[in-house]
Structure formats: C-alpha cells, structure tokens
Design a protein around this motif. Structure first.
Motif: not given
Length: 239
Positions: A4-15, A22-30
């Motif tokens: 969420a912080d990264m999205l806020t920064q992108l908005k600040t930069l004008g995006a 928002l798409v967090p990193c994923g992991i293979d929980t198995h």
C-alpha cells in the motif's frame, strides 16, 4: 505495487489512481511445511542482506536487551552484505557475540532446516537515508508460511504481511526497546508463539499464495487489453 505504501508513493509521483493495483509478492505455501515449534527454545532467526534498510544493528541492539533477561536466547543471522563486519563488531562490543550465529548465505533448503529450530522470525526494516525501502520482504512471508511468529517494523508491505497482535508484533522503525519487549513476549510464552504462528500460516494461505497473485496479474493484464481495445474502437479516425 507490492505494498500500500508503494501505491501511495506512485500517486504522489503522479500516477493515475485508476491505473494502480495492489499485488503483493506471492510464495508457494506448499513448499513450506508447518513447523512444530512447541519444544523449540527462544531462538530467533533473521534472513536478509546486511544493508541499511534491513538495519541489522537495530536488531542486534534489541537482541542484546533480550539476552539480559533471557540467557538461553540465541539469534541466527543469515545473509551477507556491506554491513556484515560492522554488525559483527557491534555484537562483540555488546558482549553477545557468543550468542549470535552469523551463517553467511544459505541455500533455500538449508534455511528450511534452520527454521525448524526457531521460535520466532525477526527483521528490523527501516527507510534508508537515501529513501530506499522494502517492498514486501519474501523472507517474512516464508517464515509466516512455516508457522513462525514475526516481530518486525511498521514498514512498507510488512504492515500487510504481518497482522499486528495476531500473526506477530510490529513496532515503529528504530524502536529498539519496543522490539526487544515484543521479542521477549514470544520468548516467554510458547503458547503465544504457537498461536501467532498458526494464524500467520493461515494468513499466507489466504492472501499470499503465488497462484492467487498470478491470477491478479492476469486479471489486470486482461483488463488493460480490454480497455485499450475499447478506447481504440471509440477513437475517431485520423485523416
């Protein structure tokens, strides 16, 4: 963005807000089996590069406070980096070099084996002087998927990866005293550690599994294609 912080920064930069997802990193929980930590001593694990945004010195200072109250505590620090020697020197200065194990870089399988001996995962991420920040630290996701409670900082994607007071504890950046306090809570209550670890694993399964994140990316890509096609169809012919 992965936090969420990264999205806020992108908005600040004008995006444009409508183009942010928002798409967090994923992991293979198995790949990470649930660890039985019921009989594990108060051993803490940290994995990551020895760089400013990981603030290894803050972690060592916090652990020094823990060690004063809990003599059987031990910290394992996995990784390499520019601040490794400085961190080792700090451990010697604080008189705790014999209860911190610096392993260097380990393979994924070696890390999984090491995790099985731990009570808790710790990471003191901060914003570096040059503004460098974390995204969503994968090591925290993997530790949670393994059933380890996490003590970390209120920083970037960690605020979504760790549910404060439920899957672990989050403290303000550079708050060494508070971090030590939360580490001691985990060290002195195996029941708390187990409960937080179980909830952390479920949080990873529900929200961070790699197929779910890939599906989100696929949905975004398809949405962009559909939107572009519709825009092109509506655009007037150029003469």
């Amino acid at each position: 963005g992965v936090s969420a912080d990264m999205l806020t920064q992108l908005k600040t930069l004008g995006a444009p807000a409508e183009k942010l997802f928002l798409v967090p990193c994923g992991i293979d929980t198995h790949f990470f089996e649930l660890i039985d930590i019921a009989n594990n001593p108060p051993h803490f694990l940290s994995i990551g590069r020895f760089v400013e945004k990981k603030s290894p010195s803050s972690l060592v200072k916090a652990f020094a406070l823990v060690a004063k109250q809990i003599p059987e505590a031990h910290l394992w620090m996995v990784g390499n980096g520019a601040l490794l020697n400085q961190t080792k020197q700090l451990a010697h200065q604080l008189g705790i070099a014999d209860i911190i194990t610096f392993t260097g870089v380990l393979s994924p399988q070696e890390i999984i084996v090491l995790m099985q001996k731990m009570r808790c995962f710790v990471q003191h991420s901060v914003t570096a002087i040059d503004g460098d920040m974390e995204g969503t630290p994968v090591a925290i996701l993997e530790a949670s998927a393994s059933g380890l409670p996490v003590v970390s900082t209120q920083h970037a994607g960690i605020k979504q990866a760790v549910i404060n007071d439920q899957t672990g504890f989050l403290v303000p950046e550079h708050d060494v005293t508070n971090m030590a306090k939360q580490m001691m809570r985990i060290a002195t209550s195996i029941d708390l550690a187990i409960e937080m670890g179980l909830q952390g694993r479920q949080h990873m399964i529900d929200n961070y599994q790699m197929p779910k994140q890939i599906a989100k990316l696929d949905h975004i890509i398809q949405h962009c294609i559909t939107t572009a096609e519709h825009t092109n169809q509506q655009a007037p012919l150029m003469r």
